[in-house]
Design a protein around this motif. Structure first.
Motif, mmCIF file in Angstrom:
data_model
loop_
_atom_site.group_PDB
_atom_site.id
_atom_site.type_symbol
_atom_site.label_atom_id
_atom_site.label_comp_id
_atom_site.label_asym_id
_atom_site.label_seq_id
_atom_site.Cartn_x
_atom_site.Cartn_y
_atom_site.Cartn_z
ATOM 1 N N GLU A 17 6.710 80.489 81.310
ATOM 2 C CA GLU A 17 6.050 79.207 81.117
ATOM 3 C C GLU A 17 6.517 78.260 82.213
ATOM 4 O O GLU A 17 7.718 78.156 82.486
ATOM 5 N N TYR A 18 5.574 77.573 82.848
ATOM 6 C CA TYR A 18 5.874 76.727 84.003
ATOM 7 C C TYR A 18 5.732 75.247 83.645
ATOM 8 O O TYR A 18 4.889 74.861 82.826
ATOM 9 N N LYS A 19 6.556 74.421 84.282
ATOM 10 C CA LYS A 19 6.478 72.976 84.078
ATOM 11 C C LYS A 19 5.230 72.392 84.723
ATOM 12 O O LYS A 19 4.700 71.374 84.276
ATOM 13 N N VAL A 20 4.783 73.020 85.802
ATOM 14 C CA VAL A 20 3.578 72.589 86.512
ATOM 15 C C VAL A 20 2.550 73.712 86.387
ATOM 16 O O VAL A 20 2.838 74.848 86.771
ATOM 17 N N LYS A 33 1.225 79.403 81.045
ATOM 18 C CA LYS A 33 1.983 80.646 80.881
ATOM 19 C C LYS A 33 1.283 81.762 81.635
ATOM 20 O O LYS A 33 0.057 81.912 81.537
ATOM 21 N N ILE A 34 2.057 82.547 82.366
ATOM 22 C CA ILE A 34 1.447 83.620 83.152
ATOM 23 C C ILE A 34 2.491 84.678 83.467
ATOM 24 O O ILE A 34 3.675 84.361 83.653
ATOM 25 N N ASP A 35 2.070 85.934 83.496
ATOM 26 C CA ASP A 35 3.029 86.990 83.844
ATOM 27 C C ASP A 35 3.004 87.232 85.349
ATOM 28 O O ASP A 35 2.109 86.767 86.061
ATOM 29 N N ALA A 36 3.983 87.971 85.826
ATOM 30 C CA ALA A 36 4.173 88.151 87.265
ATOM 31 C C ALA A 36 2.984 88.814 87.938
ATOM 32 O O ALA A 36 2.565 88.420 89.025
ATOM 33 N N GLN A 37 2.393 89.829 87.277
ATOM 34 C CA GLN A 37 1.263 90.527 87.876
ATOM 35 C C GLN A 37 0.049 89.621 87.993
ATOM 36 O O GLN A 37 -0.630 89.581 89.017
ATOM 37 N N ALA A 38 -0.241 88.868 86.931
ATOM 38 C CA ALA A 38 -1.380 87.951 86.954
ATOM 39 C C ALA A 38 -1.170 86.860 87.993
ATOM 40 O O ALA A 38 -2.113 86.433 88.668
#
Length: 205
Positions: A17-20, A33-38
């Motif tokens: 989960e990212y702040k930006v 929220k995003i996984d490394a591959q995406a």
């Protein structure tokens, strides 16, 4: 079944989960929220090659590992451009001397905004820094980059071509990997403050 469960657990563990947020298209729908591959498959700003206010070539290669704000203006603009430039200056002053943060201002009237015109505009606005590039080039390339890569006019820009004048107060934030991370109204001081907060957060990633 066990294999499927393991895959799902692995996917969840790789999701951050990212702040930006990230933005992947002209709808500017935030992705938190995003996984490394995406993340690796997200939209990237397309390669470009323009000329700056010093007559030197500046390209996307010069942006590797850099966080930057991109906007579109013209030197004879008397409306939104002066407000936008002043607000970008406030952001610049916060990051002055930090080589990891750059600012790109693309001319939307390149047939008028020669290198000399850009240099005069920079002088008139006290832009004397290697962190802030005023760029000119072929109008078709600038317009396509703005609309199809930065989505600077959001969804409205996708139906336009390079014969239609580009005039927008939007400023786009791009991270060190070439992903869009923010969209701000360049004429609003509060949005300039928000951009500063987001850049500070990106510097910590």
């Amino acid at each position: 079944m066990l294999s499927l469960l393991s895959s799902l657990l692995l996917a969840c563990s790789n999701t951050a989960e990212y702040k930006v947020p990230f933005y992947t298209d002209a709808s500017y729908t935030p992705i938190w929220k995003i996984d490394a591959q995406a993340k690796n498959n997200l939209n990237h700003i397309a390669p470009f090659r323009f000329t700056n206010q010093y007559g030197r070539t500046f390209s996307s290669e010069d942006l590797k590992g850099k966080i930057y704000l991109a906007n579109f203006f013209f030197t004879t603009c008397k409306g939104i451009c002066p407000k936008m430039t002043n607000n970008i200056k406030k952001i610049y002053q916060h990051f002055e001397g930090n080589p990891r943060v750059l600012f790109l201002s693309h001319s939307v009237t390149p047939e008028i905004d020669s290198v000399a015109k850009l240099k005069a505009y920079a002088d008139a606005n006290d832009i004397h820094t290697p962190q802030w590039e005023l760029l000119t080039g072929k109008a078709t390339e600038i317009y396509n980059l703005a609309r199809k890569s930065y989505f600077v006019e959001e969804a409205n820009g996708l139906s336009k071509d390079s014969t239609e004048f580009l005039h927008t107060e939007n400023i786009v934030l791009v991270d060190k990997d070439g992903h869009i991370r923010g969209l701000y109204n360049g004429t609003i001081a509060l949005d300039a403050e928000r951009a500063i907060e987001d850049i500070d957060a990106l510097l910590q990633e």
